[in-house]
Design an enzyme around this catalytic site. Structure first.
Site, PDB file in Angstrom:
ATOM      1  N   SER A 141      40.891  42.601  33.141  1.00  0.00           N
ATOM      2  CA  SER A 141      40.738  41.139  33.127  1.00  0.00           C
ATOM      3  C   SER A 141      42.056  40.378  33.025  1.00  0.00           C
ATOM      4  O   SER A 141      42.074  39.156  33.181  1.00  0.00           O
ATOM      5  CB  SER A 141      39.841  40.719  31.966  1.00  0.00           C
ATOM      6  N   LYS A 151      42.874  38.084  35.818  1.00  0.00           N
ATOM      7  CA  LYS A 151      42.258  36.754  35.906  1.00  0.00           C
ATOM      8  C   LYS A 151      43.295  35.645  35.780  1.00  0.00           C
ATOM      9  O   LYS A 151      43.048  34.499  36.180  1.00  0.00           O
ATOM     10  CB  LYS A 151      41.183  36.597  34.832  1.00  0.00           C
ATOM     11  N   SER A 187      36.194  35.076  29.336  1.00  0.00           N
ATOM     12  CA  SER A 187      36.553  36.101  30.322  1.00  0.00           C
ATOM     13  C   SER A 187      35.459  36.300  31.358  1.00  0.00           C
ATOM     14  O   SER A 187      35.145  37.425  31.767  1.00  0.00           O
ATOM     15  CB  SER A 187      36.865  37.439  29.621  1.00  0.00           C
TER      16      SER A 187
END
Length: 377
Positions: free
Chosen positions: A138, A141, A198
């Site tokens: 993640s 991102k 997230s």
């Protein structure tokens, strides 16, 4: 005291040998300079490459020698009233211990790969497998967020724009805002959902809105292209959220470059990273808290992103500021969220406690022209 100066002029560099008098013992040090129209730059000192700052391996006592050396070079080469527009600002990073040879230089993170940089000066404090392309989970991102911030800045998106949710976006599991195809969500809420929750689905909603062909794949191609232009040469993207894929990789150095761009180019947006929770509309009571373990510790940490997949392990991109210094770090490959939290805290404290900056010269400093004996007026 200084003695035994010998100056040999090369095409673009001067080599200066000097010896400080220390009792009966004389030491020889070697420094390489470049003198150009832009100013005077120290490039090496005792074999250590220098880029804008003096390497942390140089002891505090040597900083005095360098200052004397710079003064001598200015006089020897009659720079006179020249304005030194380049690097007459030296940030000396020295270990804050009595001997200045402490275990700070022996510090080794438990992470598989890591990169720590003093953002204020650009000095790299630690690098471990920093250029190896690895699964970023993640943490990638941040690239979707960066490109979203650019779109808002350019007027291609507005904070209050409401975006539709596709079947593809809704199909993602893992960290999620639990969006469905009946939702139309503001860009503001989607950004907060990506940062705090997230949200894999939130990333895809934004990606499809910005993609040239309306697909997440199209946006991933944009991410790869934009990353290269930012100098992130070890990054390739297959999706918008870090979902496991052999074609989705980033290096720790690339993540640090990206984090620094976010902090510097989007200071207002960056404040969102310090939010500790986001309730959205109440539909995700199990996923409302920011996963950044440092925000609650009062050690200067103020944002960026964690990540985890089975392939990547536990990782984090973090940044912290104390007084006038900002440190950004990236680590990955840790075995647990607890281990990540401990390692991140150690890194932040180590970076601030074992290094300090000292200003020896300032930009646009004028050097007074002096007459030397034997010199014609």
């Amino acid at each position: 005291a200084m003695k035994d100066w010998a100056i040999s002029k090369g095409v673009t560099h001067y080599t200066h040998w000097f010896q400080p008098l220390t009792g009966a013992t004389a030491e020889k040090h070697d420094a390489f300079f470049e003198i150009s129209s832009s100013g005077l730059v120290i490039e090496q000192f005792d074999g250590n490459q220098l880029v804008n700052t003096v390497n942390s391996k140089i002891e505090r006592s040597h900083s005095k020698l360098i200052i004397s050396l710079v003064d001598k070079v200015i006089k020897e080469n009659q720079l006179g009233e020249m304005m030194l527009k380049s690097i007459l600002f030296f940030a000396f990073f020295v270990v804050s211990t009595l001997t200045f040879r402490s275990t700070a230089f022996a510090f080794d993170t438990q992470a598989q790969a890591a990169y720590i940089i003093d953002q204020t000066t650009g000095t790299v404090l630690l690098a471990k497998n920093e250029d190896v392309p690895l699964p970023p989970a993640s943490m990638s991102k941040l690239m979707t967020l960066f490109m979203t911030f650019e779109a808002i800045r350019d007027g291609r998106l507005l904070w209050d724009d409401k975006l539709p949710v596709s079947e593809h976006a809704m199909s993602y599991r893992g960290s999620s805002m639990f969006l469905d195809t009946t939702d139309r969500v503001t860009v503001r809420d989607l950004i907060r959902g990506i940062i705090v929750l997230s949200g894999n689905d939130a990333c895809v909603v934004v990606a499809e809105a910005l993609s040239p062909d309306g697909t997440e794949t199209g946006f991933a191609n944009m991410m790869t292209s934009r990353a290269k232009k930012l100098g992130m040469t070890n990054s390739i993207f297959a999706n918008s959220n870090g979902w496991p894929s052999p074609q989705h990789r980033m290096s720790m150095k690339d993540l640090a470059i990206l984090a620094n761009r976010i902090v510097e180019e989007f200071p207002s947006e960056y404040t969102l990273f310090s939010e500790k929770e986001f309730l959205f509309d109440g539909r995700t009571p199990s996923n409302v808290r920011n996963r950044n373990p440092l925000l609650k510790l009062d050690i200067g940490a103020d944002g960026l992103k964690t990540g985890y997949t089975r392939e990547a392990g536990y990782g984090m991109v973090g940044s912290a500021k104390r007084i006038n210094r900002r440190v950004t770090f990236v680590l990955t490959g840790l075995k647990s969220s607890k281990g990540r939290a401990i390692e991140a805290e150690i890194i932040v404290n180590w970076s601030f406690r074992h290094f300090t900056s000292k200003t020896c010269w300032r930009l646009n400093w004028f050097v007074k022209k002096q007459h030397h004996p034997g010199q014609r007026r």
